[in-house]
Scaffold this motif. Structure first.
Motif, mmCIF file in Angstrom:
data_model
loop_
_atom_site.group_PDB
_atom_site.id
_atom_site.type_symbol
_atom_site.label_atom_id
_atom_site.label_comp_id
_atom_site.label_asym_id
_atom_site.label_seq_id
_atom_site.Cartn_x
_atom_site.Cartn_y
_atom_site.Cartn_z
ATOM 1 N N UNK A 44 0.746 -1.167 -0.077
ATOM 2 C CA UNK A 44 -0.080 0.057 0.033
ATOM 3 C C UNK A 44 0.821 1.389 0.098
ATOM 4 N N UNK A 45 0.969 1.983 -1.178
ATOM 5 C CA UNK A 45 1.695 3.045 -1.219
ATOM 6 C C UNK A 45 1.043 4.505 -1.558
ATOM 7 N N UNK A 46 -0.431 4.354 -1.338
ATOM 8 C CA UNK A 46 -1.407 5.544 -1.834
ATOM 9 C C UNK A 46 -2.413 5.334 -0.673
ATOM 10 N N UNK A 47 -2.736 6.629 -0.107
ATOM 11 C CA UNK A 47 -3.986 6.511 0.655
ATOM 12 C C UNK A 47 -4.943 7.485 -0.111
ATOM 13 N N UNK A 48 -6.059 6.993 -0.435
ATOM 14 C CA UNK A 48 -6.943 7.827 -1.155
ATOM 15 C C UNK A 48 -8.137 8.265 -0.500
ATOM 16 N N UNK A 49 -8.106 9.673 -0.234
ATOM 17 C CA UNK A 49 -9.204 10.207 0.270
ATOM 18 C C UNK A 49 -10.562 10.148 -0.236
ATOM 19 N N UNK A 50 -11.497 9.498 0.701
ATOM 20 C CA UNK A 50 -12.864 9.204 0.236
ATOM 21 C C UNK A 50 -13.728 10.103 0.841
ATOM 22 N N UNK A 51 -14.539 10.782 0.028
ATOM 23 C CA UNK A 51 -15.580 11.560 0.568
ATOM 24 C C UNK A 51 -17.007 11.392 -0.400
ATOM 25 N N UNK A 52 -18.060 11.892 0.047
ATOM 26 C CA UNK A 52 -19.558 11.818 -0.402
ATOM 27 C C UNK A 52 -19.464 11.717 -1.987
ATOM 28 N N UNK A 53 -18.585 12.847 -2.596
ATOM 29 C CA UNK A 53 -18.711 12.878 -3.792
ATOM 30 C C UNK A 53 -17.929 11.998 -4.660
ATOM 31 N N UNK A 54 -17.104 11.111 -4.157
ATOM 32 C CA UNK A 54 -15.946 10.499 -4.805
ATOM 33 C C UNK A 54 -16.740 9.224 -5.377
ATOM 34 N N UNK A 55 -16.275 8.630 -6.552
ATOM 35 C CA UNK A 55 -17.123 7.453 -6.868
ATOM 36 C C UNK A 55 -16.768 6.394 -6.191
ATOM 37 N N UNK A 56 -15.622 6.423 -5.240
ATOM 38 C CA UNK A 56 -15.498 5.523 -4.459
ATOM 39 C C UNK A 56 -16.517 4.973 -3.364
ATOM 40 N N UNK A 57 -17.098 6.544 -2.789
ATOM 41 C CA UNK A 57 -18.198 6.122 -1.709
ATOM 42 C C UNK A 57 -19.363 6.103 -2.248
ATOM 43 N N UNK A 58 -19.854 6.862 -3.244
ATOM 44 C CA UNK A 58 -21.025 6.874 -3.844
ATOM 45 C C UNK A 58 -20.987 6.876 -5.507
ATOM 46 N N UNK A 59 -20.979 5.692 -6.123
ATOM 47 C CA UNK A 59 -20.714 5.411 -7.371
ATOM 48 C C UNK A 59 -21.586 6.373 -8.454
ATOM 49 N N UNK A 60 -22.934 6.271 -7.834
ATOM 50 C CA UNK A 60 -23.886 7.087 -8.968
ATOM 51 C C UNK A 60 -23.827 8.507 -8.830
ATOM 52 N N UNK A 61 -22.919 9.360 -7.890
ATOM 53 C CA UNK A 61 -22.722 10.391 -7.906
ATOM 54 C C UNK A 61 -21.782 10.994 -9.251
ATOM 55 N N UNK A 62 -21.382 9.993 -9.921
ATOM 56 C CA UNK A 62 -20.517 10.252 -11.107
ATOM 57 C C UNK A 62 -20.719 9.181 -12.196
ATOM 58 N N UNK A 63 -21.954 9.283 -12.493
ATOM 59 C CA UNK A 63 -22.317 8.247 -13.696
ATOM 60 C C UNK A 63 -21.624 8.623 -14.949
#
Length: 732
Positions: free
Chosen positions: A380-399
């Motif tokens: 693990x060489x990267x910490x990806x900040x996850x927020x409500x608008x990110x596709x990681x946390x809420x995929x449909x926010x970025x269809x």
């Protein structure tokens, strides 16, 4: 009403809830309210999300409806809040405060919660419904699987703290003289970045144990709104000239901003990063060490995890395989941390704005197509900040991002000369399913060994003839020492009824490899489908799904997804190393459950697949000598896949090719001293034939994941030391 809160997180004085709620029918609609301690309503943000897994489990069908929810509301520490869910005239109230949320975050509480979940009345109602629909045996298996999962939730934070470099190792890295010390240019597109996040990113770079780097920030914030980025970067650049920032005067989009940052770079290698994420202290050292060890590789990527918005918690680690081209066309699994040699960047031409939203996905495809070598760092060489608008946390926010991703996949196929009819949504947003075009109408020979068990064989054949949409088939049934008169009467009748069925007779002792080699020699098809007689087709497009891969020049073997009768997974690919030699992935997981990063539902390359349903080219089968007859019972299919891979071809798992496998009805268990001795002997044969992969590990797995279970759980630190080679102890 049924509901579940899957995730509860505190983020910057707000609470985010992710979960689902359903009623008696798919038409039922859940409504939500949030109340404070004074029973006053609290304004909240609500986003409806698809939950196809919930729809499949409870309604036995995928509906085009939103059963999931993301809810976010302001949170004042020390106070309590209630979420009220109402559906079908019933209301549930769920309390949230800091103490309860902290409890939910602890491993002990999560395990107790699972036990409680097994016992509460809502679960009893769900169990009764499940039992009515699927039977007592299926309910027992599901419950057993859930209980067995109690010890699978290894706490990642604890695991990470125990495996990350300690202070002594970090000091060693700072003093280490590497074989090569390339200048690493970290390129960062910035746009209205909050000061806190930007500083955390810059501080994480300053803390690196490797010091030959530069930071190139392209500030695309609009005039008058980019002051924060400019102020922060001025502060860092005055203290360290390795930090540089260019104000673009306006937003050029994620691609344009990134390309502008790369234009500033002077390094031999480009390190792509986002403006609000962070790097662990040893990240750049590991990158430089990998470059020195693998100078032929001009594309490098690492594992990653997610960082919460407060920056205090790491979660959801993604431990990836080595380069896996078919997995890449199913999902952008490479993502972060990504490093490309400047020469490759220039050949590829940078990011393309027409793919914004999936610009990195398109870029990765183009790099992979031209790269001289691709190396994966399994750390693990990267910490990806996850927020409500990110596709990681809420995929449909970025269809739009996923639509751009589908276009990126199709563009990749076009450049590679692969005929694909369409790319569509798979099991979830961001997971893709490709339908390939079929060239011509080649004959497929379905090769099925059989000893008695004619009801199973008849079900197998007729399920294909009844359900399969591909029609140019022949069935080569290999009679193997049957003893029942009814069997031979059946052979005579089925051949008279169905001209595409032929029975050939094997007259020697049982040897799975030799029997199938004999059957393949009698086959007339351009493609061979080796199939167990205790299987039943589920997916009508089974042959098209497999043939679409198998017709490619770079593919030699294709395997299917096999289910037990209770709809749990029997086979979803093979990992060499499971159980000491090799084993199936995700055994016992219900097909409606989510697997590790949806791997069970992603087309991908594996080291092997099972010959219970395995397609290969007939010409290639002859070229590599078919199945190794020295392996009479065990591991012959794994060995065949290894021989095919040795020719440079891929072994592909096709998840949308689905059958039931009723598992070893036709052959007895290894339960006699003679059979056990034979099994152990064949383990030794396989180990001598393929020592390298057993020693180094399966490239399509990850050394941070366990070999003791099939669910891709974290490697147990008490029982399996991270970094040790795979150990094999065999009595031969």
């Amino acid at each position: 009403m049924k509901y579940k809160i899957d995730v509860v997180r505190i983020r910057e004085n707000s609470i985010t809830l992710n979960g689902w709620a359903i009623g008696k029918s798919p038409e039922s609609k859940a409504t939500f309210r949030v109340m404070d301690e004074s029973k006053k309503p609290v304004r909240f943000r609500y986003v409806a999300t698809r939950r196809d897994d919930v729809s499949q489990i409870y309604y036995k069908k995928i509906y085009d409806k939103d059963f999931g929810f993301d809810i976010q509301f302001p949170y004042e520490r020390g106070h309590s809040y209630w979420l009220r869910i109402r559906c079908d005239g019933r209301e549930q109230r769920i309390k949230f405060n800091e103490e309860l949320i902290a409890k939910r975050a602890s491993v002990a509480y999560k395990r107790l919660e699972k036990i409680h979940d097994l016992m509460n009345m809502e679960t009893v109602r769900v169990a009764v419904d499940f039992g009515k629909k699927h039977g007592i045996k299926a309910l027992f298996l599901k419950s057993k699987h859930k209980l067995q999962g109690l010890d699978n939730d290894y706490d990642y934070k604890e695991w990470y703290d125990l495996t990350k470099p300690d202070e002594e190792e970090l000091c060693r890295q700072k003093q280490d003289t590497l074989p090569v010390s390339p200048l690493l240019s970290i390129v960062i597109p910035a746009y209205k970045t909050p000061e806190k996040y930007l500083r955390e990113m810059m501080d994480s770079i300053l803390a690196q144990t490797y010091d030959h780097w530069e930071v190139c920030v392209a500030n695309g914030s609009p005039k008058g709104e980019g002051g924060t980025v400019e102020k922060v970067m001025n502060w860092y650049s005055k203290r360290d000239n390795r930090f540089r920032c260019e104000n673009l005067g306006g937003n050029r989009g994620i691609s344009g901003n990134t390309n502008a940052a790369v234009a500033m770079a002077r390094g031999e290698y480009i390190v792509l990063a986002d403006h609000d994420d962070t790097l662990p202290e040893h990240a750049l050292y590991e990158v430089a060490a990998a470059i020195g060890a693998h100078p032929e590789c001009d594309m490098i990527y690492s594992d990653e995890d997610k960082l919460d918005m407060d920056g205090g918690a790491l979660f959801d680690p993604h431990f990836k395989p080595d380069f896996n081209p078919d997995l890449l066309t199913s999902v952008n699994y490479i993502c972060h941390l990504l490093i490309v040699k400047r020469e490759l960047w220039e050949r590829v031409g940078g990011l393309r704005h027409e793919f914004d939203g999936a610009q990195d996905y398109d870029f990765i495809f183009r790099c992979a197509e031209l790269a001289k070598g691709i190396y994966h760092i399994p750390k693990v060489l990267y910490h990806w900040r996850c927020h409500q608008g990110s596709t990681a946390s809420n995929p449909e926010s970025k269809l739009y991002a996923f639509e751009a991703g589908a276009r990126a996949i199709m563009a990749h196929y076009e450049r590679c000369g692969i005929e694909a009819e369409k790319v569509e949504k798979g099991v979830d947003y961001g997971i893709y399913h490709t339908t390939f075009g079929i060239t011509g109408n080649p004959l497929i020979s379905v090769v099925i060994p059989n000893k008695d068990h004619t009801p199973d064989l008849d079900l197998c054949i007729r399920s294909i003839l009844k359900k399969a949409t591909y029609r140019n088939l022949e069935f080569v049934i290999i009679e193997n020492n049957s003893t029942e008169k009814e069997t031979f009467a059946y052979y005579k009748a089925i051949q008279e009824e169905l001209p595409q069925v032929r029975v050939v007779t094997w007259e020697r002792e049982f040897n799975y490899s030799a029997i199938n080699n004999f059957g393949a020699a009698q086959a007339k098809g351009e493609y061979l489908l080796f199939l167990n007689n205790d299987t039943e087709i589920i997916e009508p497009r089974l042959f098209e799904e497999m043939l679409g891969f198998c017709q490619r020049k770079d593919v030699g073997v294709v395997g299917a997804r096999l289910l037990y009768q209770d709809d749990t997974i029997q086979h979803a690919g093979v990992v060499v190393g499971f159980g000491g030699i090799a084993g199936h992935t995700f055994i016992g997981l219900h097909q409606a459950e989510n697997s590790y990063f949806h791997r069970a539902m992603c087309a991908q390359d594996y080291s092997a697949v099972t010959a219970a349903c395995m397609m290969t080219k007939a010409e290639l089968f002859q070229q590599v000598g078919g199945f190794t007859e020295e392996l009479a019972v065990a591991f012959n299919d794994i060995d065949y896949c290894m021989k095919v891979r040795a020719t440079g071809r891929l072994v592909v798992y096709a998840p949308y090719a689905v059958l039931y496998h009723y598992e070893s009805k036709s052959r007895g268990l290894e339960d006699t001293p003679e059979k056990v001795a034979r099994f152990n002997r064949e383990i030794g044969i396989f180990a001598r034939r393929w020592p390298e992969i057993l020693a180094k590990g399966d490239p399509y797995y990850n050394p941070n994941l366990t070999l003791r279970k099939s669910n891709f759980a974290l490697r147990d630190l008490l029982k399996e030391k991270i970094g040790e080679p795979y150990r094999l102890e065999v009595k031969v």
